[in-house]
Write an enzyme that holds these catalytic residues in place. Structure first.
Site, PDB file in Angstrom:
ATOM      1  N   GLY A  63       0.798  -1.216   0.000  1.00  0.00           N
ATOM      2  CA  GLY A  63       0.000   0.000   0.000  1.00  0.00           C
ATOM      3  C   GLY A  63       0.832   1.269   0.000  1.00  0.00           C
ATOM      4  CG  HIS A 182      -1.006  -0.461  -4.186  1.00  0.00           C
ATOM      5  ND1 HIS A 182      -1.743  -0.483  -3.014  1.00  0.00           N
ATOM      6  CD2 HIS A 182      -1.369   0.686  -4.831  1.00  0.00           C
ATOM      7  CE1 HIS A 182      -2.508   0.594  -2.950  1.00  0.00           C
ATOM      8  NE2 HIS A 182      -2.303   1.326  -4.037  1.00  0.00           N
ATOM      9  CB  CYS A 183      -3.226  -5.582  -2.473  1.00  0.00           C
ATOM     10  SG  CYS A 183      -1.833  -6.720  -2.212  1.00  0.00           S
ATOM     11  CB  SER A 184      -3.049  -4.337   2.350  1.00  0.00           C
ATOM     12  OG  SER A 184      -4.309  -3.713   2.278  1.00  0.00           O
ATOM     13  CB  THR A 190       0.351  -7.118  -5.276  1.00  0.00           C
ATOM     14  OG1 THR A 190      -0.453  -5.996  -4.897  1.00  0.00           O
ATOM     15  CG2 THR A 190       1.556  -6.626  -6.054  1.00  0.00           C
TER      16      THR A 190
END
Length: 295
Positions: A63, A182-184, A190
């Site tokens: 993130g 992206h993710c977290s 991702t």
């Protein structure tokens, strides 16, 4: 996961990585962002036809909500056109929106699985300090089984496939790159997105896996700090129960590819029928992301 298993997952350098003139391998190049330790370049990997993924064109990250003021300059210098955020709306509300340089277009393609909600599982585990309940939720292989189920869901769920397909279409668009997704944690959503991109470009499976597992090296300090804090604050008696959630595991990515093989005749069929993508998207990806002619 044992230390020996962790060590076996470390990248030694994929065999098909493109070396730089001084002999070092241009793979997994960190973007050097203090607020996103897992931010890196997918450039440098060789494809089956002898070409290489172009550096600076497609980037993957955890993130961007924790970027520092000092991070925005280097990120802006990359010339980013687009950022694709794969986090759910709830994750964005709780953790905060991305911090981006001016002029970057933000796309939100949320991926959220009701039956494999890692975010909710973590919150539930930490809300109750009962070691017995935490073990009942995460122990005896249950955390790993949840992660494996999530990766299978990436492939079997039509909505999830559409979110990944939307990202691939953006990467293939004439004005699509440079693009960062992206993710977290930059690990699961991702990780599968990166696997799709590299596989579509013709990068071999072992190299795709090596790129996926690089997350364990980049995120190790942060994971160690979180686990230590959970224990020292008395939130968990066995914080190591969360390791299957925090670490990339070969079995997770293998499970996703196994679902591709089970549901379709191969990756090409999955590309067309599962993701709904055509040759125009394939050609756009290669034009945007590969250097040099095929050999």
């Amino acid at each position: 996961m044992t230390d020996r298993q962790i060590e076996s997952e470390r990248i030694g350098g994929p065999r098909n990585a493109l070396p730089e003139p001084d002999g070092t391998e241009l793979v997994g190049r960190s973007l050097g962002l203090r607020g996103a330790l897992n931010a890196r370049d997918l450039g440098g990997y060789r494809t089956a036809d002898g070409r290489a993924v172009r550096g600076g064109a497609v980037l993957r990250s955890d993130g961007l909500n924790h970027l520092t003021a000092d991070d925005l300059g280097p990120l802006g210098a990359l010339g980013l056109r687009r950022v694709v955020d794969l986090r759910s709306a709830e994750e964005v509300r709780e953790a905060g929106p991305d911090r981006l340089p001016e002029g970057v277009i933000l796309h939100h393609a949320p991926l959220w699985a009701v039956d494999f909600d890692i975010h909710l599982t973590l919150r539930t585990a930490l809300a109750d300090r009962s070691a017995r309940k935490q073990r009942a939720l995460l122990g005896d292989g249950r955390a790993a089984a949840m992660m494996t189920g999530l990766y299978r869901w990436f492939v079997t769920d039509a909505g999830a496939r559409e979110s990944f397909a939307a990202l691939l279409r953006l990467l293939a668009a004439p004005d699509g790159v440079p693009l960062l997704f992206h993710c977290s944690a930059g690990k699961d959503r991702t990780g599968w997105a990166a696997a799709l991109v590299l596989t579509a470009l013709g990068v071999d499976r072992e190299t795709v896996l090596a790129d996926y597992l690089l997350t364990n090296e980049r995120s190790a300090p942060a994971v160690a700090r979180v686990l230590e804090e959970l224990g020292s604050r008395g939130l968990m008696r066995e914080p190591e129960l969360l390791l299957p959630v925090f670490r990339a595991d070969r079995g997770y990515l293998d499970a996703a590819f196994a679902e591709v093989e089970a549901g379709w005749s191969g990756f090409d069929a999955f590309w067309r029928e599962g993701l709904g993508l055509d040759d125009e998207v394939s050609d756009g990806l290669r034009a945007n992301l590969l250097d040099g002619p095929a050999v």
